[in-house]
Design an enzyme around this catalytic site. Structure first.
Site, PDB file in Angstrom:
ATOM      1  N   THR A  54       4.092  -2.449   3.089  1.00 25.41           N
ATOM      2  CA  THR A  54       4.947  -1.399   2.195  1.00 25.41           C
ATOM      3  C   THR A  54       4.395   0.375   3.240  1.00 25.41           C
ATOM      4  O   THR A  54       3.274   0.127   2.603  1.00 25.41           O
ATOM      5  CB  THR A  54       5.221  -1.565   1.055  1.00 25.41           C
ATOM      6  OG1 THR A  54       4.080  -1.454   0.750  1.00 25.41           O
ATOM      7  CG2 THR A  54       5.790  -2.755   0.888  1.00 25.41           C
TER       8      THR A  54
ATOM      9  N   GLY B  38       0.973  -1.269  -0.308  1.00 23.86           N
ATOM     10  CA  GLY B  38      -0.278  -0.242   0.247  1.00 23.86           C
ATOM     11  C   GLY B  38       0.469   1.634  -0.209  1.00 23.86           C
ATOM     12  O   GLY B  38       0.716   2.634  -0.217  1.00 23.86           O
ATOM     13  N   LYS B  39       2.042   0.971   0.373  1.00 23.17           N
ATOM     14  CA  LYS B  39       3.206   2.195   0.055  1.00 23.17           C
ATOM     15  C   LYS B  39       2.787   3.283   1.182  1.00 23.17           C
ATOM     16  O   LYS B  39       2.253   4.509   0.699  1.00 23.17           O
ATOM     17  CB  LYS B  39       3.766   2.856  -1.169  1.00 23.17           C
ATOM     18  CG  LYS B  39       4.198   1.405  -1.812  1.00 23.17           C
ATOM     19  CD  LYS B  39       4.839   2.118  -3.092  1.00 23.17           C
ATOM     20  CE  LYS B  39       5.586   0.877  -3.745  1.00 23.17           C
ATOM     21  NZ  LYS B  39       5.165  -0.100  -4.044  1.00 23.17           N
ATOM     22  N   PHE B  40       1.806   3.262   2.847  1.00 21.89           N
ATOM     23  CA  PHE B  40       1.449   3.977   3.412  1.00 21.89           C
ATOM     24  C   PHE B  40       1.997   4.741   3.795  1.00 21.89           C
ATOM     25  O   PHE B  40       3.822   4.568   4.258  1.00 21.89           O
ATOM     26  CB  PHE B  40       0.342   2.964   4.205  1.00 21.89           C
ATOM     27  CG  PHE B  40      -0.413   1.887   3.920  1.00 21.89           C
ATOM     28  CD1 PHE B  40      -2.218   2.921   3.973  1.00 21.89           C
ATOM     29  CD2 PHE B  40      -0.645   1.125   3.940  1.00 21.89           C
ATOM     30  CE1 PHE B  40      -2.557   1.419   2.873  1.00 21.89           C
ATOM     31  CE2 PHE B  40      -1.099  -0.370   3.482  1.00 21.89           C
ATOM     32  CZ  PHE B  40      -2.019   0.771   3.496  1.00 21.89           C
TER      33      PHE B  40
END
Lengths: 210, 210
Positions: free
Chosen positions: B47, B21-23
């Protein structure tokens, strides 16, 4: 989210919808995120994270001339200091830049904004940095979160953030408005909180103009 | 996504689910993203993007001792150079750091990894940087995308990426596997592509060990 945006588009088409997804991924994924945000959700603008750079990451957003791309520059959380304020030395034709956020501001103005659709996201909780960003980006529009629950300073936000035409700012408050009340008439309370912030902004802006 | 993860958890509970999700958001939002990823989707790892720093941003992820937190350090896209390779000078007790990605690697090892749940994400497309990151982080595990469609070098990934125990790597290929075929038997083709990559990894690893 889809229902809320549909309701807004149908009843208040003049209100722009900014999808705060803080997107950033490799090109193939960003392409689908852009499709999701603009086609599926019907957003008018999105927020994106600059860590991956422009090439093969943010291009699917930046190439959308009809949409606003709001790029995180200096965020409102305390951890903003950690990576964004890292000491950097970059010399360019336009001047020297000493921190990551300064460099991001520079890259956006000179290299990412070919379609005139870029905004910078600058937290209201660091007013001196807002001031410096306004100097770097001149009249590029700024999106300013951190007013309200995060206790950013509204007067300084306007004093340092307004552009040369006394505009160029979207000031954003979320929790102070949507959670204005938990009672039955929460919607009216939210409306009053939004109106009150709008009025404060306009009063302060008029005072700064004169 | 929910259906796929449920299917995996039911039939292959030994396979870890990494939600890419590259949060990264302010604390209040990150709290809900962590809840979404771990409770709603049932992911074992996510992620995250380091641009907002740890404080008031990544803590809701990092405090989950039972989950893996994969932090973007140097990404696989060409734009990785733009911000991540920005020249920095940071002096610490542990050495000096000259780029943003080096500094992120340092911060993760020394300040973010209190719960021993951090990984770094390092693209296979920049092998010299992978080598330097392995030096900085010692045996911290690395998640390496960019093998396959993005043409990262598998041999160099293993040579530079393996830890002192010849492990500590998850090598990630997506499109080369899921799009291995568009015909009727696409699932078998995907299975063969995954097996073939696994075998290549194991052969190369054995060769490097001896």
């Amino acid at each position: 989210l889809i229902d809320t945006i549909e309701y807004l588009k149908k009843n208040y088409p003049e209100i722009p919808v900014i999808l705060d997804g803080k997107f950033a991924d490799i090109e193939n994924s960003s392409k689908y995120y852009a499709k999701l945000a603009f086609e599926k959700f019907g957003a008018d603008a999105v927020t994106v994270n600059p860590y991956l750079g422009k090439e093969g990451a943010l291009e699917p957003f930046l190439e959308r001339k009809d949409k606003g791309i709001l790029i995180l520059c200096h965020t409102s959380n305390p951890g903003a200091k950690e990576i964004q304020e890292c000491s950097v030395l970059v010399l360019t034709l336009y001047g020297s830049f000493h921190s990551v956020w300064e460099y991001v501001a520079h890259q956006v103005v000179h290299h990412w904004n070919k379609n005139q659709n870029c905004w910078l996201v600058v937290g209201a909780t660091f007013p001196e940095i807002l001031k410096r960003i306004r100097e770097i980006v001149e009249d590029l529009p700024l999106f300013v979160p951190g007013i309200g629950a995060q206790r950013g300073d509204l007067e300084k936000t306007l004093r340092y953030g307004l552009d040369s035409q006394s505009g160029g700012l979207i000031i954003h408050s979320a929790r102070k408005i949507i959670y204005a009340s938990k009672r039955k008439y929460f919607a009216d309370a939210a409306k009053e909180a939004a109106k009150s912030l709008r009025d404060q902004i306009n009063i302060l802006r008029d005072r700064l103009r004169s």
